[in-house]
Design a protein around this motif. Structure first.
Motif, mmCIF file in Angstrom:
data_model
loop_
_atom_site.group_PDB
_atom_site.id
_atom_site.type_symbol
_atom_site.label_atom_id
_atom_site.label_comp_id
_atom_site.label_asym_id
_atom_site.label_seq_id
_atom_site.Cartn_x
_atom_site.Cartn_y
_atom_site.Cartn_z
ATOM 1 N N SER A 158 -11.609 1.554 -4.586
ATOM 2 C CA SER A 158 -10.934 1.611 -5.891
ATOM 3 C C SER A 158 -11.716 0.881 -6.983
ATOM 4 C CB SER A 158 -9.526 1.041 -5.770
ATOM 5 O OG SER A 158 -9.577 -0.309 -5.357
ATOM 6 N N ILE A 190 -7.668 3.048 -2.630
ATOM 7 C CA ILE A 190 -7.419 1.607 -2.560
ATOM 8 C C ILE A 190 -8.714 0.906 -2.193
ATOM 9 C CG2 ILE A 190 -4.984 1.951 -1.972
ATOM 10 C CD1 ILE A 190 -5.754 1.164 0.951
ATOM 11 N N ILE A 226 0.822 -1.213 0.000
ATOM 12 C CA ILE A 226 0.000 0.000 0.000
ATOM 13 C C ILE A 226 0.858 1.265 0.000
ATOM 14 C CG2 ILE A 226 -1.672 1.357 1.330
ATOM 15 C CD1 ILE A 226 -3.001 -1.320 2.074
#
Length: 172
Positions: A161, A157, A141
């Motif tokens: 995402s 994320i 990440i």
């Protein structure tokens, strides 16, 4: 822009389009309801094969009303002897492809926006990455977010995402 983005992007509603035609479609969509707020997003996913597909998605979201997408499927390896030896290399390639497309697209959008008489309310801030707190990608990440921020965008994320983990994933 690299040669890999030449050729056509697929649109479920418009068929095959060049990158310049994608930009025209983005503006056409926004001009239909110029009072709305729009978000333009780029994301990429990949298949898990030794020579994976990398579908790169451009999504335009009319806030509160849904959106449209355009997809370019890139088959690797594009160059001789280029192989992905592990999944981390594939993830980083997804992010690099997203950044490369987003940078080029932002430039084209800014040029087109300067020609449009009517002011449009849009933002092009985010790149969606197919990494998240759960699963094997959690250790990547920081690296992925840093790569995206280093290219002038904000990262989203999983589970936020969707351009990568839903739209592009459908075509990997």
């Amino acid at each position: 822009m690299q040669d890999i983005f030449n050729g056509h992007f697929f649109s479920p509603t418009q068929g095959n389009l060049t990158i310049d035609e994608v930009v025209d479609e983005l503006f056409s969509h926004m001009l239909k309801k110029p009072e709305s707020l729009y978000e333009i997003i780029v994301g990429c996913d990949s298949s898990s094969e030794e020579e994976p597909n990398f579908p790169v998605a451009v999504v335009i979201l009319r806030k509160g009303e849904g959106g449209r997408f355009f997809l370019k499927r890139i088959k690797y390896p594009p160059r001789e002897n280029k192989r992905f030896i592990n999944w981390k290399a594939r993830i980083l390639n997804e992010v690099m492809l997203s950044c490369e497309l987003a940078l080029s697209l932002r430039e084209k959008i800014e040029k087109k926006a300067a020609q449009v008489v009517e002011p449009l309310n849009y933002q092009f801030l985010y790149i969606h990455a197919d990494v998240g707190e759960n699963g094997q990608t959690k250790d990547m990440i920081k690296e992925v977010v840093g790569l995206i921020r280093g290219n002038g965008f904000e990262a989203k994320i999983k589970p936020e995402s969707y351009a990568a983990s839903v739209v592009a994933d459908r075509y990997s």
